[in-house]
Design an enzyme around this catalytic site. Structure first.
Site, PDB file in Angstrom:
ATOM      1  N   ARG A  79    -111.492 -99.393   2.616  1.00  0.00           N
ATOM      2  CA  ARG A  79    -111.049 -99.563   4.001  1.00  0.00           C
ATOM      3  C   ARG A  79    -112.109-100.634   4.618  1.00  0.00           C
ATOM      4  O   ARG A  79    -112.977-100.705   4.406  1.00  0.00           O
ATOM      5  CB  ARG A  79    -111.272 -98.293   5.043  1.00  0.00           C
ATOM      6  CG  ARG A  79    -110.229 -97.125   5.023  1.00  0.00           C
ATOM      7  CD  ARG A  79    -108.789 -97.755   5.416  1.00  0.00           C
ATOM      8  NE  ARG A  79    -107.899 -96.692   5.053  1.00  0.00           N
ATOM      9  CZ  ARG A  79    -106.755 -96.632   4.026  1.00  0.00           C
ATOM     10  NH1 ARG A  79    -106.888 -97.637   3.144  1.00  0.00           N
ATOM     11  NH2 ARG A  79    -105.978 -95.561   4.190  1.00  0.00           N
TER      12      ARG A  79
ATOM     13  N   HIS B 294    -103.589-105.932   1.729  1.00  0.00           N
ATOM     14  CA  HIS B 294    -103.673-104.199   1.909  1.00  0.00           C
ATOM     15  C   HIS B 294    -102.632-103.927   1.048  1.00  0.00           C
ATOM     16  O   HIS B 294    -101.399-103.223   1.455  1.00  0.00           O
ATOM     17  CB  HIS B 294    -103.551-103.817   3.231  1.00  0.00           C
ATOM     18  CG  HIS B 294    -104.093-102.251   3.245  1.00  0.00           C
ATOM     19  ND1 HIS B 294    -104.697-101.759   4.136  1.00  0.00           N
ATOM     20  CD2 HIS B 294    -104.135-101.359   2.389  1.00  0.00           C
ATOM     21  CE1 HIS B 294    -105.083-100.487   3.893  1.00  0.00           C
ATOM     22  NE2 HIS B 294    -104.588-100.282   2.636  1.00  0.00           N
TER      23      HIS B 294
END
Ligand code: NDP
Length: 308
Positions: A223, A271
């Site tokens: 993350r 991502h």
């Protein structure tokens, strides 16, 4: 019992769940507004990653199965009494392939190959060998295990770092929290696979980058906010780390104004490292639904106090 399914293939999933549990009421929702409108009826919610729950607690909700592996977006919005399970192991293959693919692209210098090809240049360029190098996995969980298994086939030495310090298969040594700096200095590649929690937010910054081996490469597939991005930019400018392979960012999409776009020693993907199939998602949900109805422990249950 009412089960709400929020997924782009919600109708297909609903048909399969209905076949296995004909006594349940299954509501299929393809869009987020549709799902939000039906949540008030739900006791169980099966949700693709990325669903933002509306403010306020759906009154009947008892269990949420998300297909995402990371639950940082959900963990704070769900009332504490709701059981949360995550996409445990669903993303292992995609993440492991992404991780090793990027490492190989880096050591084989494919960036230079593409630049040469674009300029019609037949020119040799330096490459590195992977065999014998050390890969460190910061966040040695289930995805880390899938990477470690494949990394051994490339003759990489694998080290791990995790909260519990528990040993892991295919991993030569696993360090606990206090061993972070001994871990970092030993690695040629450090891949971050930490969940985003209050403990991990901002855990990697200047001090950690300077503890890395000179020439080492940092990869963040976990993350974005686990890494202090301004300190990473400063570190990359002075060569510590030497290169960053990034899939996740403090702000996504990565703003156009971010200096990361311009740095020569950064490789960016949007991502996209994870991924799973609808069949695998269905298998996990059906197994957990059986367990939920029988009052047995669920696979991938999130510890709400730890945050992962
Ligand atoms: P796991 O929960 O299996 O692994 C997480 C690991 O992090 C565990 O080993 C845990 O230690 C460790 N950890 C947690 N907190 C700390 C801490 N404070 N200090 C040190 N170690 C810590 O998760 P997964 O492997 O399934 O997924 C990892 C993360 O990858 C997800 O949370 C998600 O954020 C990210 N992800 C990103 C994707 C992408 O597309 N880029 C796709 C899928 C996942 P211990 O085992 O000892 O408790």
């Amino acid at each position: 019992m009412v089960v709400v399914i929020y997924h782009r293939e919600a109708h297909h999933l609903a048909a399969q769940v209905r076949a296995a549990h004909p006594d349940l009421e299954i509501l299929a929702c393809v869009t987020a507004p549709e799902a939000a409108a039906r949540l008030g009826e739900a006791e169980v919610l099966l949700a693709a990653g990325g669903l933002q729950l509306p403010e306020g607690s759906p009154p009947h909700l008892r269990w949420v199965q998300t297909l995402a592996a990371g639950v940082d977006r959900l963990v704070d919005t769900l009332p504490p009494g709701v059981v949360l399970t995550r996409g445990h192991s669903l993303h292992n293959a995609a993440m492991a392939e992404h991780c090793l693919g990027r490492i190989l692209a880096h050591t084989l210098n494919l960036r230079q190959a593409l630049a040469n090809q674009a300029g019609r240049r037949w020119q040799h360029y330096p490459v590195e060998r992977l065999a014998g190098k050390t890969l460190g996995i910061a966040g040695m969980g289930v995805i880390g295990g899938a990477i470690a298994r494949r990394a051994r086939a490339f003759e990489l030495r694998v080290l791990g770092w995790r909260r519990s310090g528990r040993r892991a298969r295919y991993v030569e040594q696993v360090f606990g929290p206090e061993g972070l700096y001994d871990f970092l200095v030993a690695c040629d590649f450090v891949v971050i696979l930490l969940p985003l929690t209050p403990e991990t937010r901002g855990r990697f910054g200047t001090r950690e980058f300077e503890a890395m081996k000179p020439g080492a490469v940092l990869m963040n597939l976990g993350r974005g906010p686990v890494v202090r991005e301004d300190e990473l930019v400063a570190g990359l400018r002075s060569g510590r780390p030497a290169h960053a392979l990034l899939d996740v960012f403090e702000e996504e999409p990565l703003p156009l104004s971010s200096p990361l776009w311009e740095l020569p020693n950064v490789t960016i993907t949007p991502h996209c490292a994870g991924g799973t199939t609808t069949a695998a998602a269905l298998e996990l949900f059906l197994a957990n639904l059986d367990r939920f109805r029988a009052g047995r422990p669920l696979v991938g249950r999130v510890d709400r106090t730890r945050g992962y």
